[in-house]
Design an enzyme around this catalytic site. Structure first.
Site, PDB file in Angstrom:
ATOM      1  N   GLN A 207       0.837  -1.193   0.000  1.00 46.65           N
ATOM      2  CA  GLN A 207       0.000   0.000   0.000  1.00 46.65           C
ATOM      3  C   GLN A 207       0.874   1.246   0.000  1.00 46.65           C
ATOM      4  OE1 GLN A 207      -3.402  -0.217   2.708  1.00 46.65           O
ATOM      5  NE2 GLN A 207      -3.110  -2.422   2.887  1.00 46.65           N
ATOM      6  N   GLU A 244      -4.191  -0.531   5.653  1.00 50.29           N
ATOM      7  CA  GLU A 244      -3.306  -0.069   6.709  1.00 50.29           C
ATOM      8  C   GLU A 244      -3.881   1.207   7.318  1.00 50.29           C
ATOM      9  OE1 GLU A 244       0.816   0.167   5.964  1.00 50.29           O
ATOM     10  OE2 GLU A 244       0.937  -1.767   4.947  1.00 50.29           O
ATOM     11  N   ALA A 327       9.569   8.071  12.516  1.00 51.93           N
ATOM     12  CA  ALA A 327      10.976   8.446  12.366  1.00 51.93           C
ATOM     13  C   ALA A 327      11.760   7.329  11.688  1.00 51.93           C
ATOM     14  CB  ALA A 327      11.576   8.775  13.730  1.00 51.93           C
ATOM     15  N   ASP A 395      -0.084  -9.598  10.882  1.00 54.55           N
ATOM     16  CA  ASP A 395       0.803  -9.433   9.730  1.00 54.55           C
ATOM     17  C   ASP A 395       2.267  -9.348  10.170  1.00 54.55           C
ATOM     18  OD1 ASP A 395       1.465  -9.065   7.053  1.00 54.55           O
ATOM     19  OD2 ASP A 395       1.403  -6.892   7.224  1.00 54.55           O
ATOM     20  N   GLU A 400      13.323  -7.528  12.078  1.00 56.54           N
ATOM     21  CA  GLU A 400      14.673  -7.072  11.788  1.00 56.54           C
ATOM     22  C   GLU A 400      15.458  -6.812  13.066  1.00 56.54           C
ATOM     23  OE1 GLU A 400      14.593  -3.700   9.195  1.00 56.54           O
ATOM     24  OE2 GLU A 400      13.206  -4.633   7.767  1.00 56.54           O
TER      25      GLU A 400
END
Length: 520
Positions: A207, A244, A327, A395, A400
């Site tokens: 999206q 979203e 950010a 989702d 990471e």
């Protein structure tokens, strides 16, 4: 009558039996067509037959089953029925008139989970604390080395650096920022007040997202508002095709901070003028997608996999638009991030299931695979499952970490736009890591108990925290109510794990005792 009397006895019996059979068949047809049932000599619709849960001889077991399983969802699979009715019990006083005259509603007592609280405060006082220590893990942070990115890169933070750059270089091995860090609010204020210098659409993703560039090389990720806060996930949308929400990104950051995780980058809301702050400073590719709608509103749609066309455009009112600003994480070459496939990743298929959904011993397999076989990573995934369950985020396919810190570091909480979509439904499959491994960090359990018992509940703390955001109120009120309900569900899951471990330990000791007796 003469005709009947002229018949022999056997013929009379045969005729009577035939007539009875015809009448019975006719009654059965009428009953099937009209859905009638007989009770106490009266005709009552079969769907209105009632069993009383507090009366054992009137089907208590039936109602117990209905309360635990059938009442969890209505025909659409939503738990709205459970939310609105499970916590209250109503009784109608007919006073013999046949009409309701008074409705009395009672609320069940608040379960303070004193058993879990006692274990957190003094687990060693338990008779058998071993099974508690296998489930609730307490880490000793005093021995942890916690360097910053600046220290790992051997850099000195300049006084002329932007607030975002100072924040990024202050990221440590254990968290993005400390509890007392003042740079968080400074970064948020910059994203709200600084003028926008340039806008470009972010590549990839399903999206539309925009990269916002401010002066001094400051960047933020912008997710625009698509629909009102009251709009829920459409019932026929899979989790991987859901819209979203900009509000979900903002609320997730606040929740992450309140839970004490501090693994999500600062996010804030901001009101924009589409014409002056996006259209006039965007690149040519995005500029080509701008248009004026029939309602005379300024719109754009960008290019992406889902919902990037004229029928799913982002529109202002007439050119005022709100959205979330997140950010940026450090982008230097030396601070690259490693992408990990989440062990409890969903199949992202309409029919196919993932292995963890069918394998009861899946957690045992995960525990044998690095980096989940040692250090903190498995506990971090338990925290992530708690966090995702609270916001309703299904989702979570990857996560990471910062490569420079190695494997013994925290997973970054990213991309929460599909959270806070179904306030009346609690998706228990999100808790699969915790439910299958029966494992939770002691500090996380302590935080959940504090938010459950007060002095302020999680919803109250979230309401206060979100009230300072420029686009407050951020969340629809049912989402805040759902947070308190889900905290209780997590605590009950921990209690069930402790009970299960205790029973298994008891069974094991019984089996061992029986073996010794037979041996003697």
């Amino acid at each position: 009558m003469y005709w009947i009397r002229s018949k022999k006895l056997k013929e009379r019996l045969a005729l009577g039996f035939g007539a009875t059979l015809v009448l019975f068949t006719l009654l059965l047809v009428i009953d099937l067509q009209m859905d009638l049932g007989v009770s106490r000599g009266e005709f009552i619709p079969s769907h209105a037959r009632i069993r009383f849960a507090n009366d054992e001889d009137k089907g208590g077991i039936y109602n117990e089953f209905h309360r635990k399983y059938l009442a969890k969802s209505n025909a659409s699979g939503s738990k709205e029925y459970l939310t609105t009715n499970a916590h209250t019990r109503s009784r109608t006083d007919t006073s013999g008139s046949g009409y309701p005259s008074k409705q009395i509603t009672t609320t069940p007592p608040h379960d303070r989970f004193k058993d879990l609280t006692a274990m957190v405060v003094a687990p060693k006082n338990r008779r058998n604390p071993e099974y508690y220590e296998r489930i609730v893990i307490k880490e000793d942070h005093e021995d942890f080395v916690n360097p910053t990115l600046a220290e790992m890169l051997d850099l000195r933070i300049s006084n002329n650096a932007s607030n975002l750059e100072k924040f990024q270089l202050s990221i440590t091995k254990n968290e993005l920022y400390s509890k007392s860090d003042t740079l968080v609010d400074a970064v948020i204020e910059d994203m709200v007040k600084l003028p926008i210098k340039h806008v470009v659409q972010k590549e990839g993703g399903t999206q539309i997202k925009l990269i916002i560039e401010y002066p001094n090389d400051i960047h933020a990720l912008f997710k625009p508002m698509r629909f009102p806060r009251e709009q829920q996930t459409l019932p026929n949308h899979f989790y991987f095709t859901d819209y979203e929400r900009h509000t979900a990104e903002i609320a997730a950051f606040h929740l992450d901070r309140l839970m004490g995780f501090r693994r999500a980058m600062p996010v804030t809301g901001r009101l924009l003028n589409i014409t002056t702050e996006i259209e006039r400073v965007c690149d040519d590719n995005l500029l080509k997608t701008f248009f004026i709608s029939p309602a005379r509103n300024k719109c754009f749609h960008g290019k992406c996999s889902y919902y990037c066309d004229t029928s799913h455009a982002i529109c202002g009112n007439p050119d005022t638009l709100e959205g979330s600003f997140a950010a940026f994480l450090p982008t230097q070459q030396d601070t690259q991030r490693k992408v990990w496939r989440h062990p409890w990743r969903r199949s992202y298929h309409k029919r196919r299931k993932a292995q963890w959904e069918t394998d009861p011993d899946y957690c045992a397999m995960v525990r044998d695979i690095p980096p989940y076989d040692e250090d903190r990573r498995l506990l971090d995934l338990m925290d992530m499952s708690v966090f995702d369950f609270l916001i309703g985020n299904m989702d979570r396919h990857h996560y990471e970490t910062f490569k420079i810190f190695g494997n013994d570091t925290f997973p970054i909480h990213l991309d929460h736009g599909r959270g806070f979509g179904r306030p009346f439904h609690d998706e228990l499959s999100i808790l699969a890591p915790l439910l299958q491994c029966c494992l939770i960090r002691s500090s996380t359990l302590e935080t959940l108990l504090l938010l459950h018992n007060g002095p302020k509940t999680l919803s109250e703390r979230m309401r206060e925290s979100l009230s300072v955001d420029p686009i407050a109120p951020v969340l629809w009120e049912p989402h805040l109510t759902a947070l308190d309900r889900r905290v209780g569900i997590i605590l009950q899951a921990v209690r069930d794990c402790l009970k299960k471990a205790s029973e298994e330990e008891f069974d094991g000791s019984q089996n061992q005792l029986g073996h010794n007796d037979n041996f003697s």
